[in-house]
Design a protein around this motif. Structure first.
Motif, PDB file in Angstrom:
ATOM      1  N   SER A 184       0.832  -1.199   0.000  1.00  0.00           N
ATOM      2  CA  SER A 184       0.000   0.000   0.000  1.00  0.00           C
ATOM      3  C   SER A 184       0.870   1.254   0.000  1.00  0.00           C
ATOM      4  N   SER A 185       0.300   2.342  -0.450  1.00  0.00           N
ATOM      5  CA  SER A 185       1.037   3.608  -0.454  1.00  0.00           C
ATOM      6  C   SER A 185       1.318   4.059   0.977  1.00  0.00           C
ATOM      7  N   ARG A 186       0.409   3.759   1.889  1.00  0.00           N
ATOM      8  CA  ARG A 186       0.616   4.118   3.295  1.00  0.00           C
ATOM      9  C   ARG A 186       1.832   3.385   3.868  1.00  0.00           C
ATOM     10  N   PHE A 187       1.972   2.097   3.530  1.00  0.00           N
ATOM     11  CA  PHE A 187       3.125   1.322   3.985  1.00  0.00           C
ATOM     12  C   PHE A 187       4.416   1.912   3.418  1.00  0.00           C
ATOM     13  N   LYS A 188       4.409   2.209   2.125  1.00  0.00           N
ATOM     14  CA  LYS A 188       5.611   2.767   1.488  1.00  0.00           C
ATOM     15  C   LYS A 188       5.995   4.109   2.096  1.00  0.00           C
ATOM     16  N   GLN A 189       4.997   4.945   2.396  1.00  0.00           N
ATOM     17  CA  GLN A 189       5.261   6.239   3.023  1.00  0.00           C
ATOM     18  C   GLN A 189       5.861   6.047   4.415  1.00  0.00           C
ATOM     19  N   ALA A 190       5.340   5.087   5.158  1.00  0.00           N
ATOM     20  CA  ALA A 190       5.846   4.833   6.517  1.00  0.00           C
ATOM     21  C   ALA A 190       7.292   4.352   6.467  1.00  0.00           C
ATOM     22  N   VAL A 191       7.624   3.514   5.500  1.00  0.00           N
ATOM     23  CA  VAL A 191       9.006   3.024   5.369  1.00  0.00           C
ATOM     24  C   VAL A 191       9.943   4.179   5.030  1.00  0.00           C
ATOM     25  N   LYS A 192       9.518   5.041   4.104  1.00  0.00           N
ATOM     26  CA  LYS A 192      10.351   6.195   3.743  1.00  0.00           C
ATOM     27  C   LYS A 192      10.520   7.140   4.923  1.00  0.00           C
ATOM     28  N   ALA A 193       9.433   7.390   5.646  1.00  0.00           N
ATOM     29  CA  ALA A 193       9.499   8.288   6.799  1.00  0.00           C
ATOM     30  C   ALA A 193      10.406   7.711   7.874  1.00  0.00           C
ATOM     31  N   SER A 194      10.327   6.415   8.098  1.00  0.00           N
ATOM     32  CA  SER A 194      11.178   5.755   9.084  1.00  0.00           C
ATOM     33  C   SER A 194      12.652   5.882   8.704  1.00  0.00           C
ATOM     34  N   ALA A 195      12.947   5.672   7.434  1.00  0.00           N
ATOM     35  CA  ALA A 195      14.333   5.792   6.974  1.00  0.00           C
ATOM     36  C   ALA A 195      14.838   7.224   7.144  1.00  0.00           C
ATOM     37  N   ALA A 196      13.998   8.202   6.827  1.00  0.00           N
ATOM     38  CA  ALA A 196      14.388   9.607   6.979  1.00  0.00           C
ATOM     39  C   ALA A 196      14.624   9.944   8.449  1.00  0.00           C
ATOM     40  N   LEU A 197      13.764   9.442   9.325  1.00  0.00           N
ATOM     41  CA  LEU A 197      13.941   9.681  10.759  1.00  0.00           C
ATOM     42  C   LEU A 197      15.227   9.041  11.278  1.00  0.00           C
ATOM     43  N   MET A 198      15.513   7.851  10.807  1.00  0.00           N
ATOM     44  CA  MET A 198      16.750   7.190  11.229  1.00  0.00           C
ATOM     45  C   MET A 198      17.970   7.977  10.747  1.00  0.00           C
ATOM     46  N   ASP A 199      17.903   8.522   9.538  1.00  0.00           N
ATOM     47  CA  ASP A 199      19.008   9.354   9.038  1.00  0.00           C
ATOM     48  C   ASP A 199      19.192  10.585   9.913  1.00  0.00           C
ATOM     49  N   THR A 200      18.081  11.212  10.265  1.00  0.00           N
ATOM     50  CA  THR A 200      18.144  12.393  11.124  1.00  0.00           C
ATOM     51  C   THR A 200      18.728  12.044  12.491  1.00  0.00           C
ATOM     52  N   LEU A 201      18.266  10.947  13.052  1.00  0.00           N
ATOM     53  CA  LEU A 201      18.794  10.526  14.359  1.00  0.00           C
ATOM     54  C   LEU A 201      20.280  10.192  14.282  1.00  0.00           C
ATOM     55  N   SER A 202      20.711   9.592  13.189  1.00  0.00           N
ATOM     56  CA  SER A 202      22.133   9.240  13.071  1.00  0.00           C
ATOM     57  C   SER A 202      23.004  10.489  13.031  1.00  0.00           C
ATOM     58  N   GLU A 203      22.450  11.584  12.525  1.00  0.00           N
ATOM     59  CA  GLU A 203      23.205  12.841  12.464  1.00  0.00           C
ATOM     60  C   GLU A 203      23.209  13.557  13.816  1.00  0.00           C
ATOM     61  N   ARG A 204      22.122  13.425  14.575  1.00  0.00           N
ATOM     62  CA  ARG A 204      21.967  14.198  15.807  1.00  0.00           C
ATOM     63  C   ARG A 204      22.461  13.487  17.067  1.00  0.00           C
ATOM     64  N   LEU A 205      22.422  12.174  17.060  1.00  0.00           N
ATOM     65  CA  LEU A 205      22.761  11.419  18.269  1.00  0.00           C
ATOM     66  C   LEU A 205      24.220  10.984  18.269  1.00  0.00           C
ATOM     67  N   SER A 206      24.718  10.736  19.460  1.00  0.00           N
ATOM     68  CA  SER A 206      26.057  10.153  19.566  1.00  0.00           C
ATOM     69  C   SER A 206      25.992   8.717  19.038  1.00  0.00           C
TER      70      SER A 206
END
Length: 93
Positions: free
Chosen positions: A21-43
């Motif tokens: 579903s498009s909702r599933f694909k959006q959630a996967v993309k959002a999760s990946a983007a959040l993980m990228d952001t966290l990898s930049e901000r966290l130790s």
């Protein structure tokens, strides 16, 4: 045929069924983007904790999915059994 696939060891619903579903694909993309952001901000240590959290959540979700699959499959068999019993009863009358 499903019985042949099961007999020959080629029936892996947990590996072959993927949400499309498009909702599933959006959630996967959002999760990946959040993980990228966290990898930049966290130790590195804190990010490792986030990765471990994701891994544990994935394990829990897999276990839950298995339980849902078993319950749904069992419910389907019970519905089939009940329908067969009703048809047998009608045929006797």
């Amino acid at each position: 045929m499903i019985l042949e696939e099961m007999y020959n060891g080629r029936f892996y619903p947990c590996e072959t069924v993927v949400a499309d579903s498009s909702r599933f694909k959006q959630a996967v993309k959002a999760s990946a983007a959040l993980m990228d952001t966290l990898s930049e901000r966290l130790s590195k240590e804190d990010y490792a904790l986030v990765e471990e959290l994701r891994e544990q959540v994935a394990i829990a979700q897999c276990e839950e999915n298995e339980s849902h699959f078993k319950y749904g499959f069992s419910a389907g068999l019970l519905v089939q059994q009940e329908a067969h019993a009703q048809m047998s009863q009608k045929n006797k009358e």
